[in-house]
Design a protein around this motif. Structure first.
Motif, PDB file in Angstrom:
ATOM      1  N   TYR A   1      11.844   3.993 -53.522  1.00 52.81           N
ATOM      2  CA  TYR A   1      11.619   5.344 -53.022  1.00 52.81           C
ATOM      3  C   TYR A   1      11.065   5.255 -51.601  1.00 52.81           C
ATOM      4  O   TYR A   1      10.122   4.505 -51.333  1.00 52.81           O
ATOM      5  CB  TYR A   1      10.645   6.113 -53.925  1.00 52.81           C
ATOM      6  CG  TYR A   1      10.629   7.587 -53.604  1.00 52.81           C
ATOM      7  CD1 TYR A   1      11.410   8.475 -54.327  1.00 52.81           C
ATOM      8  CD2 TYR A   1       9.865   8.076 -52.551  1.00 52.81           C
ATOM      9  CE1 TYR A   1      11.431   9.826 -54.012  1.00 52.81           C
ATOM     10  CE2 TYR A   1       9.877   9.419 -52.225  1.00 52.81           C
ATOM     11  CZ  TYR A   1      10.663  10.295 -52.956  1.00 52.81           C
ATOM     12  OH  TYR A   1      10.685  11.630 -52.627  1.00 52.81           O
ATOM     13  N   ASP A   2      11.630   6.052 -50.693  1.00 54.03           N
ATOM     14  CA  ASP A   2      11.291   5.952 -49.274  1.00 54.03           C
ATOM     15  C   ASP A   2      10.260   6.998 -48.856  1.00 54.03           C
ATOM     16  O   ASP A   2      10.400   8.191 -49.161  1.00 54.03           O
ATOM     17  CB  ASP A   2      12.550   6.118 -48.424  1.00 54.03           C
ATOM     18  CG  ASP A   2      13.524   4.971 -48.629  1.00 54.03           C
ATOM     19  OD1 ASP A   2      13.219   3.862 -48.171  1.00 54.03           O
ATOM     20  OD2 ASP A   2      14.571   5.194 -49.276  1.00 54.03           O
TER      21      ASP A   2
ATOM     22  N   MET B   1      20.961   3.678 -52.164  1.00 50.89           N
ATOM     23  CA  MET B   1      20.782   2.792 -51.013  1.00 50.89           C
ATOM     24  C   MET B   1      20.733   3.526 -49.674  1.00 50.89           C
ATOM     25  O   MET B   1      20.912   2.919 -48.616  1.00 50.89           O
ATOM     26  CB  MET B   1      21.900   1.735 -50.974  1.00 50.89           C
ATOM     27  CG  MET B   1      22.062   0.925 -52.249  1.00 50.89           C
ATOM     28  SD  MET B   1      20.625  -0.130 -52.595  1.00 50.89           S
ATOM     29  CE  MET B   1      20.815  -1.379 -51.330  1.00 50.89           C
ATOM     30  N   VAL B   2      20.448   4.832 -49.694  1.00 52.30           N
ATOM     31  CA  VAL B   2      20.397   5.582 -48.437  1.00 52.30           C
ATOM     32  C   VAL B   2      19.326   5.023 -47.508  1.00 52.30           C
ATOM     33  O   VAL B   2      19.504   4.955 -46.286  1.00 52.30           O
ATOM     34  CB  VAL B   2      20.140   7.081 -48.711  1.00 52.30           C
ATOM     35  CG1 VAL B   2      19.906   7.839 -47.402  1.00 52.30           C
ATOM     36  CG2 VAL B   2      21.313   7.691 -49.459  1.00 52.30           C
ATOM     37  N   GLY B   3      18.208   4.595 -48.064  1.00 52.64           N
ATOM     38  CA  GLY B   3      17.128   4.058 -47.242  1.00 52.64           C
ATOM     39  C   GLY B   3      17.172   2.555 -47.079  1.00 52.64           C
ATOM     40  O   GLY B   3      16.189   1.956 -46.640  1.00 52.64           O
TER      41      GLY B   3
ATOM     42  N   GLY C   1      20.298  15.877 -47.989  1.00 54.75           N
ATOM     43  CA  GLY C   1      21.055  14.681 -47.656  1.00 54.75           C
ATOM     44  C   GLY C   1      20.914  13.568 -48.664  1.00 54.75           C
ATOM     45  O   GLY C   1      21.327  12.432 -48.395  1.00 54.75           O
ATOM     46  N   GLU C   2      20.346  13.861 -49.824  1.00 49.81           N
ATOM     47  CA  GLU C   2      20.060  12.823 -50.809  1.00 49.81           C
ATOM     48  C   GLU C   2      21.115  12.764 -51.911  1.00 49.81           C
ATOM     49  O   GLU C   2      21.836  13.730 -52.171  1.00 49.81           O
ATOM     50  CB  GLU C   2      18.679  13.060 -51.431  1.00 49.81           C
ATOM     51  CG  GLU C   2      17.527  12.993 -50.446  1.00 49.81           C
ATOM     52  CD  GLU C   2      17.275  11.582 -49.926  1.00 49.81           C
ATOM     53  OE1 GLU C   2      17.815  10.616 -50.508  1.00 49.81           O
ATOM     54  OE2 GLU C   2      16.535  11.443 -48.937  1.00 49.81           O
TER      55      GLU C   2
ATOM     56  N   ARG D   1      16.427  12.396 -43.498  1.00 50.13           N
ATOM     57  CA  ARG D   1      15.389  11.402 -43.210  1.00 50.13           C
ATOM     58  C   ARG D   1      15.079  11.364 -41.717  1.00 50.13           C
ATOM     59  O   ARG D   1      15.987  11.294 -40.893  1.00 50.13           O
ATOM     60  CB  ARG D   1      15.836  10.046 -43.722  1.00 50.13           C
ATOM     61  CG  ARG D   1      16.033  10.093 -45.240  1.00 50.13           C
ATOM     62  CD  ARG D   1      16.544   8.803 -45.811  1.00 50.13           C
ATOM     63  NE  ARG D   1      16.677   8.946 -47.259  1.00 50.13           N
ATOM     64  CZ  ARG D   1      16.163   8.100 -48.144  1.00 50.13           C
ATOM     65  NH1 ARG D   1      15.481   7.047 -47.736  1.00 50.13           N
ATOM     66  NH2 ARG D   1      16.328   8.302 -49.436  1.00 50.13           N
ATOM     67  N   PRO D   2      13.799  11.421 -41.383  1.00 57.09           N
ATOM     68  CA  PRO D   2      13.436  11.594 -39.970  1.00 57.09           C
ATOM     69  C   PRO D   2      13.486  10.282 -39.182  1.00 57.09           C
ATOM     70  O   PRO D   2      13.205   9.208 -39.722  1.00 57.09           O
ATOM     71  CB  PRO D   2      11.997  12.110 -40.056  1.00 57.09           C
ATOM     72  CG  PRO D   2      11.460  11.468 -41.300  1.00 57.09           C
ATOM     73  CD  PRO D   2      12.614  11.434 -42.267  1.00 57.09           C
TER      74      PRO D   2
END
Length: 600
Positions: A186-187, A179-181, A205-206, A117-118
């Protein structure tokens, strides 16, 4: 000499005779080629363009870079184009979707933070999309800066994509990201992307569900911050969300089909925008470069959305979804068996559908008419349409030629060879084809009547000699289109020669009876209670559809298994308005049409 006679079309297979000027055969090559399997679908695109990704992968293949260095370069070609070494940028084609490069990086198996994620160049703002499916990440400062209005457009387009692709078309929804974002929404990130890249989707990385039987993965989407046009912006969102859905089934499948489907999905979500049109009108694509392998990579795969579009138009969008569902059943790359299984469910197979694909592509642009039963009226805008090379276009016979030096057909590639029949209406026309020995060649034949009628059939060439001779009657037809198809997955010797001649009228039988299906009506104008008659050269499924002038299927007369012989079915137009319709018969890999006027 073995001669196969089918009604009034004669197929002459000549194992030993060579056409003048044909190539020599190497006997050892013959023995080795016997082991070459045909009709295999590979799982990544066949490179043919000149893109940064192509150059980077080529450098990896030559040993210039390690896998780790290649991963960083692939990701940089998407997220940091401006700082990519000149050797990978100068003179290359712009690639609108960065997903394939990201996916190639992931498949090399080396983690890189660049693919995750950037970060944003300024204050990190977030908001939920109106329907709550998405979390939008954006900033109003630095290189990634956009306005709230820009970010809102992306959010609304994301909801529209979810509504159409998941709710209406019932494609699987992307799995939660654990919960990564910051939430399980959806991010979507909006950042600056250079080099003509509009967006990308990445599984790097997901979270990957541990109970999944396939390569299912969560993902995130990045949309470029400089897409000025509303239509291009929303279609990019629809395109990239289709990739997110594909990763939910399996991110190990071929990127060629991923891109085919993603461009097609732009039309599904935004049918009035038509942002896809440049892909089919310019450069490489299924219409302009039909000699390319249908699995080819950038830039061909964008202009090859016609492949899933054909499936949608013929069997509904469910057929495309079914391929992805089959891919999800077994780990690994499964596009070949998935296509075969879906086609088998519709009573066919890959080889037959591929040959029909040569027919479907022909009836686009100026060749399309309402009753052709292929695609829909929008394809009349796919100008300039199917490309016939000048070496393959004639109004004068005899006429001979070959595969050409520059445009040799790839595996699963074709050439359309067009003959104007206006000067040969009372004649029989013979196509004598000679493909390279011990390779599989097929020959498709389209007889076209500009008043709104056509007939199609295809034949397998002799497996040893590559030869076939096909004779057709010209009476009543405006054009004969022959298309050889190379069906062996082998990189060399895609060579052939052909000679087309007029045989005059000295063959027994009527030239007007070229159509083996003999589709006809008891009267025209037609009324309810009249009969549609046809012949089946062999037992099989017969499907008769009625199309109106918009190209819509207005009725189905019959769709069932029938025995060989003559048949009739009563025409029922009780639910149809008076007007012009087209009757289309699909049977035994053949297709025939008849134009009728319905009166009451």
């Amino acid at each position: 000499m073995q001669v196969i006679t089918i009604h009034v079309i004669t197929l002459t297979i000549i194992p030993d005779c060579r056409m003048p000027g044909n190539h020599r055969r190497d006997e050892s090559m013959k023995r080795s080629l016997a082991l070459v399997s045909s009709l295999l679908l590979v799982f990544s695109g066949i490179a043919l363009g000149d893109t940064a990704m192509d150059r980077i992968i080529s450098a990896l293949g030559s040993g210039e870079f390690t896998d780790a260095e290649t991963v960083d370069l692939l990701i940089q070609s998407v997220v940091d184009w401006d700082n990519l070494p000149d050797r990978f940028t100068e003179g290359t084609e712009s690639v609108p979707c960065g997903t394939p490069a990201m996916l190639e990086a992931v498949r090399l198996g080396i983690d890189s933070p660049l693919a995750n994620r950037p970060p944003l160049s300024g204050p990190h703002y977030t908001f939920d999309s109106p329907d709550g499916y998405f979390k939008i990440h954006w900033t109003d400062s630095g290189a990634d800066a956009v306005t709230l209005s820009y970010a809102t457009t992306v959010a609304v387009a994301a909801d529209s994509s979810w509504q159409v692709e998941c709710t209406e078309m019932n494609f699987i929804t992307p799995p939660p990201d654990n919960m990564v974002g910051g939430s399980n929404q959806y991010d979507i990130y909006i950042i600056y992307l250079g080099g003509g890249t509009l967006g990308y989707c990445s599984p790097s990385g997901e979270f990957q569900p541990p109970d999944s039987t396939q390569a299912c993965s969560a993902s995130h989407i990045v949309i470029g911050s400089t897409i000025s046009g509303w239509g291009q912006r929303v279609c990019t969102m629809a395109h990239e969300f289709q990739h997110a859905i594909q990763f939910s089934y399996s991110f190990e499948e071929g990127t060629w089909f991923m891109e085919n489907c993603a461009v097609w999905m732009e039309e599904m979500v935004y049918p009035d925008v038509n942002d896809y049109l440049p892909y089919v009108q310019y450069g490489a694509g299924a219409l302009r470069t039909p000699w390319y392998d249908i699995r080819s990579a950038a830039m061909y795969w964008y202009g090859a959305f016609t492949w899933p579009w054909m499936m949608w138009d013929r069997w509904g969008y469910e057929s495309v979804r079914e391929i992805w569902e089959i891919c999800a059943d077994v780990a690994g790359s499964n596009l070949e068996p998935a296509h075969e299984q879906m086609f088998a469910g519709h009573g066919s197979n890959f080889e037959s559908i591929f040959m029909q694909y040569g027919l479907w592509r022909w009836f686009t642009a100026a060749n399309w008419f309402a009753g052709c039963g292929m695609y829909n009226e929008e394809v009349s805008t796919w100008t300039p349409g199917p490309r016939v090379l000048p070496y393959h276009n004639t109004a004068t016979l005899p006429f001979s030629g070959d595969q050409t030096t520059t445009y040799k057909p790839d595996y699963l590639g074709i050439h359309w060879i067009k003959v104007d029949l206006s000067s040969y209406q009372n004649d029989w026309i013979q196509m004598a084809f000679d493909g390279y020995d011990n390779l599989q060649w097929n020959m498709g034949v389209i007889m076209q009547d500009l008043s709104g009628r056509f007939y199609f059939n295809w034949y397998a060439c002799d497996p040893t000699s590559g030869d076939i001779t096909i004779t057709v009657g010209a009476d009543g037809w405006d054009y004969a289109i022959f298309f050889p198809a190379f069906m062996t997955n082998y990189p060399m010797n895609h060579n052939y020669t052909f000679e087309i001649t007029s045989l005059g009228t000295g063959i027994e039988g009527s030239p007007s009876n070229t159509d083996l299906l003999n589709l006809n009506v008891s009267s025209n104008p037609i009324q309810t209670g009249d009969y549609v008659t046809f012949d089946l050269p062999s037992a099989g499924n017969a499907n008769i559809l009625i199309y109106d002038m918009s190209g819509r299927v207005a009725a189905t007369l019959i769709n069932e298994e029938l025995q060989e012989g003559s048949h009739s079915v009563q025409f029922d137009g009780s639910d149809l308005s008076s007007g012009t319709y087209f009757i289309m018969l699909f049977a035994n890999d053949r297709i025939s049409t008849r134009k009728v006027l319905l009166t009451r």
